[in-house]
Design a protein around this motif. Structure first.
Motif, mmCIF file in Angstrom:
data_model
loop_
_atom_site.group_PDB
_atom_site.id
_atom_site.type_symbol
_atom_site.label_atom_id
_atom_site.label_comp_id
_atom_site.label_asym_id
_atom_site.label_seq_id
_atom_site.Cartn_x
_atom_site.Cartn_y
_atom_site.Cartn_z
ATOM 1 N N ARG A 38 18.936 -73.654 56.650
ATOM 2 C CA ARG A 38 19.171 -75.096 56.668
ATOM 3 C C ARG A 38 20.537 -75.388 57.280
ATOM 4 N N GLN A 39 20.639 -76.579 57.819
ATOM 5 C CA GLN A 39 21.898 -77.019 58.410
ATOM 6 C C GLN A 39 22.144 -78.472 58.048
ATOM 7 N N ALA A 40 23.213 -78.700 57.311
ATOM 8 C CA ALA A 40 23.614 -80.047 56.946
ATOM 9 C C ALA A 40 24.572 -80.579 58.011
ATOM 10 N N PRO A 41 24.695 -81.882 58.135
ATOM 11 C CA PRO A 41 25.594 -82.473 59.133
ATOM 12 C C PRO A 41 27.010 -81.930 58.992
ATOM 13 N N GLY A 42 27.564 -81.459 60.100
ATOM 14 C CA GLY A 42 28.933 -80.967 60.096
ATOM 15 C C GLY A 42 29.119 -79.588 59.506
ATOM 16 N N LYS A 43 28.027 -78.934 59.151
ATOM 17 C CA LYS A 43 28.123 -77.599 58.544
ATOM 18 C C LYS A 43 27.370 -76.569 59.380
ATOM 19 N N LEU A 44 27.688 -75.305 59.131
ATOM 20 C CA LEU A 44 27.002 -74.224 59.806
ATOM 21 C C LEU A 44 25.606 -74.023 59.225
ATOM 22 N N ARG A 45 24.733 -73.477 60.032
ATOM 23 C CA ARG A 45 23.399 -73.140 59.537
ATOM 24 C C ARG A 45 23.533 -72.000 58.537
ATOM 25 N N GLU A 46 22.833 -72.128 57.413
ATOM 26 C CA GLU A 46 22.924 -71.108 56.367
ATOM 27 C C GLU A 46 21.542 -70.633 55.949
ATOM 28 N N LEU A 47 21.488 -69.367 55.533
ATOM 29 C CA LEU A 47 20.245 -68.800 55.033
ATOM 30 C C LEU A 47 19.968 -69.342 53.643
ATOM 31 N N VAL A 48 18.745 -69.797 53.445
ATOM 32 C CA VAL A 48 18.330 -70.330 52.152
ATOM 33 C C VAL A 48 17.513 -69.300 51.382
ATOM 34 N N ALA A 49 16.502 -68.743 52.051
ATOM 35 C CA ALA A 49 15.624 -67.783 51.385
ATOM 36 C C ALA A 49 14.934 -66.934 52.438
ATOM 37 N N ALA A 50 14.580 -65.721 52.041
ATOM 38 C CA ALA A 50 13.918 -64.794 52.950
ATOM 39 C C ALA A 50 12.839 -64.039 52.209
ATOM 40 N N ILE A 51 11.813 -63.620 52.953
ATOM 41 C CA ILE A 51 10.745 -62.820 52.357
ATOM 42 C C ILE A 51 10.239 -61.833 53.395
ATOM 43 N N THR A 52 10.055 -60.591 52.949
ATOM 44 C CA THR A 52 9.569 -59.558 53.855
ATOM 45 C C THR A 52 8.042 -59.483 53.808
ATOM 46 N N SER A 53 7.493 -58.600 54.631
ATOM 47 C CA SER A 53 6.049 -58.419 54.662
ATOM 48 C C SER A 53 5.523 -57.786 53.376
ATOM 49 N N THR A 54 6.417 -57.165 52.608
ATOM 50 C CA THR A 54 6.017 -56.593 51.318
ATOM 51 C C THR A 54 6.417 -57.501 50.160
ATOM 52 N N SER A 55 6.776 -58.736 50.494
ATOM 53 C CA SER A 55 7.097 -59.785 49.520
ATOM 54 C C SER A 55 8.396 -59.574 48.758
ATOM 55 N N SER A 56 9.294 -58.781 49.291
ATOM 56 C CA SER A 56 10.648 -58.752 48.744
ATOM 57 C C SER A 56 11.342 -60.035 49.134
ATOM 58 N N THR A 57 12.088 -60.607 48.200
ATOM 59 C CA THR A 57 12.716 -61.906 48.462
ATOM 60 C C THR A 57 14.224 -61.861 48.282
ATOM 61 N N HIS A 58 14.867 -62.843 48.907
ATOM 62 C CA HIS A 58 16.316 -63.018 48.792
ATOM 63 C C HIS A 58 16.599 -64.508 48.799
ATOM 64 N N TYR A 59 17.535 -64.919 47.969
ATOM 65 C CA TYR A 59 17.888 -66.331 47.893
ATOM 66 C C TYR A 59 19.402 -66.524 47.986
ATOM 67 N N ALA A 60 19.790 -67.633 48.576
ATOM 68 C CA ALA A 60 21.189 -68.035 48.522
ATOM 69 C C ALA A 60 21.523 -68.396 47.073
ATOM 70 N N ASP A 61 22.757 -68.135 46.683
ATOM 71 C CA ASP A 61 23.161 -68.428 45.302
ATOM 72 C C ASP A 61 22.941 -69.906 44.953
ATOM 73 N N SER A 62 23.125 -70.761 45.931
ATOM 74 C CA SER A 62 23.047 -72.201 45.675
ATOM 75 C C SER A 62 21.638 -72.682 45.330
ATOM 76 N N VAL A 63 20.620 -71.868 45.606
ATOM 77 C CA VAL A 63 19.239 -72.303 45.341
ATOM 78 C C VAL A 63 18.516 -71.419 44.334
ATOM 79 N N LYS A 64 19.164 -70.350 43.886
ATOM 80 C CA LYS A 64 18.513 -69.452 42.925
ATOM 81 C C LYS A 64 18.097 -70.211 41.676
ATOM 82 N N GLY A 65 16.872 -69.956 41.243
ATOM 83 C CA GLY A 65 16.359 -70.616 40.054
ATOM 84 C C GLY A 65 15.728 -71.970 40.326
ATOM 85 N N ARG A 66 15.936 -72.511 41.527
ATOM 86 C CA ARG A 66 15.360 -73.810 41.887
ATOM 87 C C ARG A 66 14.331 -73.705 43.003
ATOM 88 N N PHE A 67 14.550 -72.804 43.948
ATOM 89 C CA PHE A 67 13.667 -72.649 45.096
ATOM 90 C C PHE A 67 12.885 -71.350 44.955
#
Length: 119
Positions: A38-67
């Protein structure tokens, strides 16, 4: 050609939920990684969440527990379920994939979709 298309954005109020989807199509033989940025106005693009083909996931700290990111491998599609949305989640959300196309691993981006959370 590879197409990456996002859907599901919009305007919601703080505390609401929204579900984004991203579908990849084209001459794809495999997608090891699918991500939401995601990219907010005036900010750099940041990773929010990722998922591999084996369903391993990763989340940004700012969205953990919500996304929650999920994947439908048979349809080369991912979803991002966003709960308890905050005004600071307002941004353009982009889908990014690493995909094997004609024997080469490449990076492909969607056009982006707006998510606006009002307070």
């Amino acid at each position: 050609q590879v197409h990456v298309v996002e859907s599901g954005g919009g305007l919601v109020q703080a505390g609401d939920s929204l579900r984004l989807s991203c579908a990849a199509s084209g001459r794809i033989s495999g997608i090891p990684l699918m991500e939401w940025y995601r990219q907010a106005p005036g900010k750099l693009r940041e990773l929010v969440a990722a998922i591999t083909s084996t369903s391993s996931t990763h989340y940004a700290d700012s969205v953990k527990g919500r996304f929650t990111i999920s994947r439908e491998n048979a349809r080369d599609t991912i979803h991002l379920q966003m709960n308890s949305l905050k005004p600071e989640d307002t941004a353009v959300y982009y889908c990014h994939i690493k995909a094997w196309v004609t024997g080469m691993l490449g990076d492909y981006w969607g056009q982006g979709i707006q998510v606006t959370v009002s307070s």
